[in-house]
Enzyme design. Structure first.
Site, PDB file in Angstrom:
ATOM      1  N   ARG A 244       0.038   7.716  -2.540  1.00 53.53           N
ATOM      2  CA  ARG A 244       0.746   7.008  -3.604  1.00 53.53           C
ATOM      3  C   ARG A 244      -0.247   6.052  -4.255  1.00 53.53           C
ATOM      4  NH1 ARG A 244       4.144  10.358  -3.358  1.00 53.53           N
ATOM      5  NH2 ARG A 244       6.402  10.126  -3.112  1.00 53.53           N
TER       6      ARG A 244
ATOM      7  N   HIS B  35       0.056  13.986 -10.859  1.00 50.90           N
ATOM      8  CA  HIS B  35       0.964  14.035  -9.708  1.00 50.90           C
ATOM      9  C   HIS B  35       1.518  15.455  -9.499  1.00 50.90           C
ATOM     10  CE1 HIS B  35       3.635  11.188  -7.160  1.00 50.90           C
ATOM     11  NE2 HIS B  35       3.489  12.342  -6.546  1.00 50.90           N
TER      12      HIS B  35
ATOM     13  N   GLU C  43       2.833   5.560 -13.486  1.00 49.71           N
ATOM     14  CA  GLU C  43       2.873   6.962 -13.904  1.00 49.71           C
ATOM     15  C   GLU C  43       3.935   7.157 -14.987  1.00 49.71           C
ATOM     16  OE1 GLU C  43       3.346   9.471 -10.473  1.00 49.71           O
ATOM     17  OE2 GLU C  43       1.504   8.758  -9.527  1.00 49.71           O
TER      18      GLU C  43
END
Length: 318
Positions: A231, A279, A260
């Site tokens: 993360r 991601h 993000e």
């Protein structure tokens, strides 16, 4: 009959079409994109599936809820303590990402040593540059921060490239495919000093917030390459940018970020040393199929009142 309600926009047709015969008369599985569309179904829901999200205002609508199954591995966005207070068991999909994310880790490491990014730029310019210097994974040291299902699979595949593999975990206990295991702050620091490649794959918890900061980055070899598939909160992004900018680190592959989507003004976008992906390291067309391999046995265990696979400890957050 158990009512299983999925609140997700994921296509779960595979789950519905492949429900085992012994479960067809025991459960009713229905999917809805939103809680509003699920309506009265929530009141009779025994098991809830979502893609790792849970809204507090759902709780009053779920008086019968006994088990929450996240369709993702990360549970950092769930109100774990509130669910625990209600006696609701929480499980995740740990293990469902091990194949695709281990392939991602090896692919970016290979790209780094084989200089794929540089070679593609030369191709786009029609430039025959045979002086580009490439390297090997063979004989290099890989440090894995996190030795769960994904980390273990990265280690197994790295051994095929004859790499030395060091692992770091809370317990530091020996694991298959690892040459050595470390724990504690001193163990983390020794791993960082010795590794040519460092792959970070730990859950987001208060303990892992800024686990890799300026002090840790300064310990790494200037020739080292960092991969973050955990993360964004696990690495101090500002310190990482400085380390790359100052040449204290050779490169980084980042699939996760503090914010993000990554803001357009982030310096990372323009850094030659950084390989950025949105991601997607865990993406695979077989995702729901792999979820079924965990979910269906877990439903049987729930019916038989047996311990559930991938049960989350609300205190540790994983």
């Amino acid at each position: 009959m158990l009512n299983i309600t999925a609140l997700t926009k994921m296509d779960l047709t595979y789950l519905q079409d492949h429900l085992p015969e012994d479960l067809k008369d025991a459960v009713s599985l229905a999917r809805f994109p939103t809680a509003e569309e699920a309506g009265d179904r929530l009141a009779s829901t025994d098991i809830l599936l979502t893609s790792g999200m849970f809204q507090d205002d759902w709780l009053p609508l779920l008086p019968k809820l006994r088990w929450f199954q996240s369709l993702s591995a990360g549970v950092d966005k769930l109100p774990l303590k509130k669910l625990d207070e209600r006696g609701i068991r929480v499980t995740n999909m740990s293990g469902v990402h091990s194949i695709q994310m281990s392939e991602y880790a090896l692919s970016v490491m290979l790209d780094f040593v084989r200089r794929s990014h540089t070679l593609m730029k030369s191709q786009s310019r029609k430039e025959w540059n045979h002086r580009i210097r490439t390297a090997e994974l063979h004989g290099q040291t890989l440090g894995l921060i996190g030795t769960g299902a994904i980390g273990s699979e990265v280690a197994r595949k790295a051994k095929a490239f004859d790499m030395k593999v060091i692992g770091y975990s809370r317990s530091g206990r020996d694991r298959e495919h690892f040459d050595d295991m470390r724990k504690g702050k001193s163990g983390l620091h020794s791993l960082l000093r010795e590794s040519d490649f460092v792959v970070v794959i730990v859950p987001a918890t208060p303990e892992t917030e800024n686990l890799i900061g300026a002090e840790e980055l300064a310990l790494m070899k200037p020739s080292a390459f960092l991969v973050n598939m955990a993360r964004g909160s696990v690495i101090d992004e500002t310190a990482l940018i400085e380390a790359l900018r100052n040449g204290n680190l050779a490169g980084a592959a980042l699939d996760v970020f503090r914010e993000e989507p990554l803001p357009a003004d982030s310096p990372l976008w323009g850094m030659e040393q950084a390989a950025l992906t949105p991601h997607i390291a865990g993406n695979t067309p077989k995702y729901v199929e792999r979820c079924a391999e965990i979910l269906f046995p877990n439903i049987r265990r729930f019916i038989e009142n047996k311990p559930l696979i991938n049960r989350i400890d609300p205190e540790h957050g994983y």
